[in-house]
Design an enzyme around this catalytic site. Structure first.
Site, mmCIF file in Angstrom:
data_model
loop_
_atom_site.group_PDB
_atom_site.id
_atom_site.type_symbol
_atom_site.label_atom_id
_atom_site.label_comp_id
_atom_site.label_asym_id
_atom_site.label_seq_id
_atom_site.Cartn_x
_atom_site.Cartn_y
_atom_site.Cartn_z
ATOM 1 N N LYS A 59 98.800 7.828 58.840
ATOM 2 C CA LYS A 59 98.356 8.837 57.887
ATOM 3 C C LYS A 59 99.505 9.117 56.938
ATOM 4 O O LYS A 59 100.671 8.911 57.287
ATOM 5 C CB LYS A 59 97.962 10.134 58.608
ATOM 6 C CG LYS A 59 97.014 10.998 57.820
ATOM 7 C CD LYS A 59 95.603 10.457 57.878
ATOM 8 C CE LYS A 59 94.627 11.299 57.091
ATOM 9 N NZ LYS A 59 93.233 10.926 57.388
HETATM 10 P P1 NAD Z 1 87.825 15.914 49.400
HETATM 11 O O1 NAD Z 1 89.086 16.331 48.785
HETATM 12 O O2 NAD Z 1 86.963 14.915 48.709
HETATM 13 O O3 NAD Z 1 86.899 17.203 49.692
HETATM 14 C C1 NAD Z 1 87.333 18.311 50.387
HETATM 15 C C2 NAD Z 1 86.356 19.457 50.127
HETATM 16 O O4 NAD Z 1 86.682 20.564 50.979
HETATM 17 C C3 NAD Z 1 86.407 19.999 48.701
HETATM 18 O O5 NAD Z 1 85.097 20.372 48.330
HETATM 19 C C4 NAD Z 1 87.300 21.232 48.835
HETATM 20 O O6 NAD Z 1 87.086 22.196 47.810
HETATM 21 C C5 NAD Z 1 86.863 21.734 50.182
HETATM 22 N N1 NAD Z 1 87.848 22.587 50.846
HETATM 23 C C6 NAD Z 1 89.180 22.415 50.930
HETATM 24 N N2 NAD Z 1 89.744 23.405 51.651
HETATM 25 C C7 NAD Z 1 88.719 24.202 52.050
HETATM 26 C C8 NAD Z 1 88.638 25.377 52.814
HETATM 27 N N3 NAD Z 1 89.744 25.947 53.320
HETATM 28 N N4 NAD Z 1 87.416 25.923 53.033
HETATM 29 C C9 NAD Z 1 86.313 25.350 52.522
HETATM 30 N N5 NAD Z 1 86.319 24.234 51.777
HETATM 31 C C10 NAD Z 1 87.510 23.681 51.545
HETATM 32 O O7 NAD Z 1 88.198 15.397 50.859
HETATM 33 P P2 NAD Z 1 87.345 14.448 51.823
HETATM 34 O O8 NAD Z 1 87.850 13.066 51.659
HETATM 35 O O9 NAD Z 1 85.902 14.754 51.698
HETATM 36 O O10 NAD Z 1 87.908 14.939 53.254
HETATM 37 C C11 NAD Z 1 87.368 16.066 53.930
HETATM 38 C C12 NAD Z 1 87.742 16.001 55.397
HETATM 39 O O11 NAD Z 1 87.213 14.781 55.955
HETATM 40 C C13 NAD Z 1 89.246 15.943 55.697
HETATM 41 O O12 NAD Z 1 89.475 16.587 56.925
HETATM 42 C C14 NAD Z 1 89.513 14.460 55.850
HETATM 43 O O13 NAD Z 1 90.672 14.198 56.619
HETATM 44 C C15 NAD Z 1 88.253 14.034 56.555
HETATM 45 N N6 NAD Z 1 87.958 12.614 56.466
HETATM 46 C C16 NAD Z 1 87.815 11.990 55.251
HETATM 47 C C17 NAD Z 1 87.512 10.645 55.187
HETATM 48 C C18 NAD Z 1 87.272 9.941 53.881
HETATM 49 O O14 NAD Z 1 86.870 8.760 53.923
HETATM 50 N N7 NAD Z 1 87.490 10.548 52.738
HETATM 51 C C19 NAD Z 1 87.365 9.906 56.367
HETATM 52 C C20 NAD Z 1 87.501 10.568 57.602
HETATM 53 C C21 NAD Z 1 87.777 11.914 57.621
#
Ligand code: NAD
Length: 415
Positions: free
Chosen positions: A105
């Site tokens: 990561k």
């Molecule tokens: P992203 O940046 O595209 O979206 C994150 C969203 O969460 C945004 O809408 C943001 O405004 C919102 N957010 C942030 N902090 C917040 C809070 N405190 N309360 C409410 N909403 C909040 O990110 P993503 O890629 O969608 O990732 C989201 C989660 O999924 C993370 O934990 C990430 O590690 C996990 N994840 C992502 C992927 C991927 O392929 N992108 C894969 C596995 C896991």
């Protein structure tokens, strides 16, 4: 008060799995530490001419089963402990879905929201240069995470390629299709979460129609889950982002919410919905709750308010160990992050395979193979819960750890 440090939580979940499976003590000790952690300074010239210096990280937790794999996030709360926890989770996740990767990561401690696209590009390229000795298609393959996207992956791929003197599409995944990205990658994590939820419905004997769903975090993962579950006939009654949430018991149209976010920057103000605070969204009386934002949002302080029957962890580490115990006591089914959100790394693996072979698949092919892997992982883990009386998190972690431990056992400890 429980610790909200994600590394403490990661160790607690790992130690618990190690005890349940009787993990070899030496392998347990080795895997309690990341293999390598890199901290870099990232100086960035702003459009104003001033220079800001940010701190960046890249951690390889374990690479016994293959190259390190894991996302890069830009977030103001990013710390080394945070990145270590996420890298460890990647090791187990890759093993649960049985893709030949280790866990990594990375991230920069920064809030990119106030930055121009040029500033983000300069920061990305400088960070990529600083971690260059760590990454490579056979070494460590980054992907998008919080606040990073395909364009940022394209800049990393370009920076790496320019430095080595030829194009290396396989150094990152989640990049645009025009430079070797995979069909289906942008929504793969959300699609994987959907497959897991559908598998859970099947085992619970639940239908899909009119099931109520709340999604915290309407980014890459959350918006895809919402859209895909809506297409299946579920009622998405609330979604949120950093600025707050929107709620309508009759159901929201996620496609329309995506268009609204594109125009207005956040879900707030979406016509025909009431505002709802993030804390209240987590407490809604829903069939399914999908936390898809950040770590530690369901914790000791609010777990008593959570009323969902099924929680599918789109985010990494959204549930603290104390909250996890409380929910298990109440028989809430939790599909844990190390399995629920593995669809992203599965399709990242497909993207990397396509890049290495320079031979590309259709979106149907990608989705079909993704579905197969996600359903197989669910059934394997669910079978373990039945056989051993473990929770889904315990079973998934034991499955992941056991595959990593077996790789350690046959490779042996050098020298
Ligand atoms: P992203 O940046 O595209 O979206 C994150 C969203 O969460 C945004 O809408 C943001 O405004 C919102 N957010 C942030 N902090 C917040 C809070 N405190 N309360 C409410 N909403 C909040 O990110 P993503 O890629 O969608 O990732 C989201 C989660 O999924 C993370 O934990 C990430 O590690 C996990 N994840 C992502 C992927 C991927 O392929 N992108 C894969 C596995 C896991």
């Amino acid at each position: 008060m429980e610790s909200l440090n994600p590394w403490d939580a990661a160790l607690e979940y790992f130690d618990e799995a190690a005890a349940l499976m009787g993990l070899d003590t030496a392998i347990h000790q080795i895997l309690r530490q990341p293999k390598r952690s890199l901290i870099v300074s990232v100086p960035v010239r702003l459009d104003s001419g001033d220079v800001n210096v940010y701190t960046g990280y890249r951690v390889h937790h374990d690479v016994t089963r293959g190259p390190a794999k894991g996302g890069i996030r830009y977030h103001p709360d990013t710390t080394l402990d945070d990145v270590k926890a996420l890298a460890m989770a990647m090791t187990w996740k890759c093993a649960v879905v049985n893709v030949p990767y280790g866990g990594a990561k990375g991230g920069i401690r920064v809030d990119p929201h106030g930055m121009s696209r040029h500033e983000v590009e300069r920061m990305t390229r400088r960070y990529a240069s600083e971690i260059l000795p760590f990454i490579g298609p056979n070494r460590d393959i980054p992907a998008p995470d919080l606040n990073t996207d395909g364009q940022i992956m394209a800049w990393i791929m370009d920076t790496y390629s320019v430095n080595v003197g030829h194009s290396v599409p396989g150094v990152v995944t989640g990049k645009p299709v025009s430079i070797g990205g995979s069909e289906g990658r942008p929504e793969a994590t959300g699609r994987g979460v959907m497959y897991q939820i559908l598998s859970a419905f099947k085992t619970l004997g639940m239908g899909v129609d009119d099931v109520s769903v709340a999604v915290q975090g309407f980014g890459k993962v959350g918006s895809s889950v919402a859209k895909l579950l809506h297409d299946q006939g579920c009622r998405i009654i609330a979604v949120s982002d950093l600025s707050g949430g929107i709620h309508n018991e009759r159901g929201l149209d996620p496609e329309a919410v995506v268009r609204h976010v594109r125009e207005c920057g956040s879900v707030g103000g979406f016509p025909g919905a009431d505002p709802i605070a993030n804390a209240d969204l987590l407490a809604l009386d829903v069939d399914v709750l999908v936390p898809a934002a950040v770590e530690g949002v369901i914790n000791e302080s609010n777990v008593d308010r959570v009323r969902a029957r099924l929680i599918a962890e789109g985010a990494n580490g959204p549930t603290t160990p104390a909250a996890d115990r409380a929910l298990n006591d109440r028989k809430v089914l939790i599909v844990p992050d190390v399995m629920a959100n593995a669809g992203g790394v599965v399709v990242s693996y497909f993207e990397w395979v396509q890049d290495l072979q320079a031979f590309f698949w259709s979106e149907e092919e990608v989705n079909r193979r993704l579905r197969q892997i996600m359903e197989r992982a669910f059934l394997e883990v669910y079978g373990m819960t039945r056989e051993k009386g473990w929770t889904m998190r315990q079973a998934a972690t034991v499955l992941g750890v056991s595959r990593v431990a077996e790789a350690w056992r046959v490779r042996g400890l050098y020298p």
